[in-house]
Design a protein around this motif. Structure first.
Motif, PDB file in Angstrom:
ATOM      1  N   GLY A  35       0.819  -1.213   0.000  1.00 23.93           N
ATOM      2  CA  GLY A  35       0.000   0.000   0.000  1.00 23.93           C
ATOM      3  C   GLY A  35       0.849   1.258   0.000  1.00 23.93           C
ATOM      4  N   TRP A  36       0.272   2.295  -0.584  1.00 20.41           N
ATOM      5  CA  TRP A  36       0.831   3.637  -0.467  1.00 20.41           C
ATOM      6  C   TRP A  36      -0.084   4.454   0.435  1.00 20.41           C
ATOM      7  CZ3 TRP A  36       5.455   5.491  -1.819  1.00 20.41           C
ATOM      8  CH2 TRP A  36       6.193   4.805  -2.800  1.00 20.41           C
ATOM      9  N   PHE A  37       0.517   5.178   1.352  1.00 20.93           N
ATOM     10  CA  PHE A  37      -0.211   5.999   2.304  1.00 20.93           C
ATOM     11  C   PHE A  37       0.417   7.386   2.329  1.00 20.93           C
ATOM     12  CE2 PHE A  37      -2.643   2.534   4.115  1.00 20.93           C
ATOM     13  CZ  PHE A  37      -1.879   1.440   3.754  1.00 20.93           C
ATOM     14  N   ARG A  38      -0.306   8.347   2.869  1.00 18.93           N
ATOM     15  CA  ARG A  38       0.262   9.687   2.995  1.00 18.93           C
ATOM     16  C   ARG A  38      -0.215  10.333   4.278  1.00 18.93           C
ATOM     17  NH1 ARG A  38      -2.922  12.691  -2.017  1.00 18.93           N
ATOM     18  NH2 ARG A  38      -5.006  12.785  -1.044  1.00 18.93           N
ATOM     19  N   GLN A  39       0.602  11.247   4.761  1.00 18.65           N
ATOM     20  CA  GLN A  39       0.250  11.977   5.971  1.00 18.65           C
ATOM     21  C   GLN A  39       0.659  13.430   5.809  1.00 18.65           C
ATOM     22  OE1 GLN A  39       1.736  10.268   9.627  1.00 18.65           O
ATOM     23  NE2 GLN A  39       0.157  11.308  10.806  1.00 18.65           N
ATOM     24  N   ALA A  40      -0.329  14.292   5.838  1.00 18.79           N
ATOM     25  CA  ALA A  40      -0.096  15.729   5.770  1.00 18.79           C
ATOM     26  C   ALA A  40       0.039  16.277   7.190  1.00 18.79           C
ATOM     27  CB  ALA A  40      -1.245  16.408   5.037  1.00 18.79           C
ATOM     28  N   PRO A  41       0.699  17.417   7.359  1.00 17.51           N
ATOM     29  CA  PRO A  41       0.864  17.990   8.700  1.00 17.51           C
ATOM     30  C   PRO A  41      -0.472  18.193   9.391  1.00 17.51           C
ATOM     31  CG  PRO A  41       2.265  19.122   7.143  1.00 17.51           C
ATOM     32  CD  PRO A  41       1.390  18.214   6.329  1.00 17.51           C
ATOM     33  N   ARG A  45      -2.743   9.698   9.017  1.00 19.82           N
ATOM     34  CA  ARG A  45      -2.262   8.973   7.849  1.00 19.82           C
ATOM     35  C   ARG A  45      -3.459   8.351   7.131  1.00 19.82           C
ATOM     36  NH1 ARG A  45       3.120   5.489   8.605  1.00 19.82           N
ATOM     37  NH2 ARG A  45       3.597   7.521   9.537  1.00 19.82           N
ATOM     38  N   GLU A  46      -3.450   8.451   5.794  1.00 20.92           N
ATOM     39  CA  GLU A  46      -4.570   7.919   5.028  1.00 20.92           C
ATOM     40  C   GLU A  46      -4.084   7.041   3.892  1.00 20.92           C
ATOM     41  OE1 GLU A  46      -6.803  10.976   3.044  1.00 20.92           O
ATOM     42  OE2 GLU A  46      -5.048  11.812   2.046  1.00 20.92           O
ATOM     43  N   GLY A  47      -4.924   6.092   3.519  1.00 16.35           N
ATOM     44  CA  GLY A  47      -4.597   5.207   2.415  1.00 16.35           C
ATOM     45  C   GLY A  47      -4.782   5.896   1.084  1.00 16.35           C
ATOM     46  N   VAL A  48      -3.842   5.678   0.168  1.00 18.59           N
ATOM     47  CA  VAL A  48      -3.893   6.264  -1.168  1.00 18.59           C
ATOM     48  C   VAL A  48      -4.180   5.188  -2.212  1.00 18.59           C
ATOM     49  CG1 VAL A  48      -2.538   7.439  -2.939  1.00 18.59           C
ATOM     50  CG2 VAL A  48      -2.305   8.123  -0.533  1.00 18.59           C
ATOM     51  N   SER A  49      -3.438   4.098  -2.139  1.00 21.01           N
ATOM     52  CA  SER A  49      -3.583   3.048  -3.144  1.00 21.01           C
ATOM     53  C   SER A  49      -3.020   1.756  -2.595  1.00 21.01           C
ATOM     54  CB  SER A  49      -2.841   3.451  -4.424  1.00 21.01           C
ATOM     55  OG  SER A  49      -2.999   2.478  -5.436  1.00 21.01           O
ATOM     56  N   CYS A  50      -3.479   0.655  -3.180  1.00 16.16           N
ATOM     57  CA  CYS A  50      -2.981  -0.657  -2.767  1.00 16.16           C
ATOM     58  C   CYS A  50      -2.999  -1.595  -3.970  1.00 16.16           C
ATOM     59  CB  CYS A  50      -3.835  -1.223  -1.649  1.00 16.16           C
ATOM     60  SG  CYS A  50      -3.248  -2.803  -1.006  1.00 16.16           S
ATOM     61  N   ILE A  51      -2.012  -2.484  -4.019  1.00 14.54           N
ATOM     62  CA  ILE A  51      -1.994  -3.532  -5.026  1.00 14.54           C
ATOM     63  C   ILE A  51      -2.066  -4.867  -4.297  1.00 14.54           C
ATOM     64  CG2 ILE A  51       0.545  -3.550  -5.186  1.00 14.54           C
ATOM     65  CD1 ILE A  51       0.085  -4.074  -8.266  1.00 14.54           C
ATOM     66  N   SER A  52      -2.980  -5.726  -4.734  1.00 10.18           N
ATOM     67  CA  SER A  52      -3.274  -6.919  -3.964  1.00 10.18           C
ATOM     68  C   SER A  52      -2.181  -7.974  -4.113  1.00 10.18           C
ATOM     69  CB  SER A  52      -4.622  -7.501  -4.389  1.00 10.18           C
ATOM     70  OG  SER A  52      -4.520  -8.137  -5.648  1.00 10.18           O
ATOM     71  N   SER A  53      -2.084  -8.828  -3.087  1.00 11.72           N
ATOM     72  CA  SER A  53      -1.087  -9.893  -3.107  1.00 11.72           C
ATOM     73  C   SER A  53      -1.512 -11.048  -3.999  1.00 11.72           C
ATOM     74  CB  SER A  53      -0.837 -10.392  -1.691  1.00 11.72           C
ATOM     75  OG  SER A  53      -2.037 -10.869  -1.123  1.00 11.72           O
ATOM     76  N   SER A  54      -2.801 -11.236  -4.168  1.00 13.41           N
ATOM     77  CA  SER A  54      -3.286 -12.424  -4.872  1.00 13.41           C
ATOM     78  C   SER A  54      -3.121 -12.330  -6.379  1.00 13.41           C
ATOM     79  CB  SER A  54      -4.753 -12.667  -4.532  1.00 13.41           C
ATOM     80  OG  SER A  54      -5.528 -11.555  -4.918  1.00 13.41           O
ATOM     81  N   ASP A  55      -3.598 -11.208  -6.957  1.00 19.25           N
ATOM     82  CA  ASP A  55      -3.606 -11.129  -8.415  1.00 19.25           C
ATOM     83  C   ASP A  55      -3.227  -9.762  -8.953  1.00 19.25           C
ATOM     84  OD1 ASP A  55      -7.267 -10.902  -8.787  1.00 19.25           O
ATOM     85  OD2 ASP A  55      -5.814  -9.661  -7.732  1.00 19.25           O
TER      86      ASP A  55
END
Length: 124
Positions: A35-41, A45-55
């Motif tokens: 996953g990619w996450f980001r945190q602004a001042p 922290r919030e989720g931005v994107s994720c690529i699954s492990s399965s496919d």
């Protein structure tokens, strides 16, 4: 030892693009949800994107859908986040994270291994 190293952050003008990299060592990325996450001042922290492990299915937060693209290079054990049409509200420290116990998630609490982060600043 599992390690994640982000790179590619920087200062960009609104409307510009950046590509972030998340290089993994000590484990094979394609068996993990990444996953990619980001945190602004001052913000959580919030989720931005994720690529699954399965496919390799990809998931995005509504705020970045259509602008960001996550991809995985198994040969180089690296995950990328291509960010286009950047906005000032995209300014944050961006982190990648890995987790073997689930297929995908956009919740930071679900991930156990984190990189050190890379700063992205969108400003004119």
């Amino acid at each position: 030892q599992l390690q994640l190293v982000e790179s590619g952050g920087g200062l960009v003008q609104p409307g510009g693009s950046l590509r972030l990299s998340c290089a993994a060592s000590g484990f094979t990325l394609n068996y993990y949800a990444i996953g990619w996450f980001r945190q602004a001042p001052g913000k959580e922290r919030e989720g931005v994107s994720c690529i699954s492990s399965s496919d390799g299915t990809t998931y995005y937060a509504d705020s970045v859908k259509g602008r960001f693209t996550i991809s995985r290079d198994n040969a180089n054990n690296t995950v990328y986040l291509q960010m286009n049409t950047l906005k000032p509200e995209d300014t944050a420290v961006y982190y990648c994270a890995a987790e073997s116990s689930l297929d995908w998630s956009l919740l930071p609490a679900d991930f156990g291994s984190w990189g050190q982060g890379t700063q992205v600043t969108v400003s004119s």
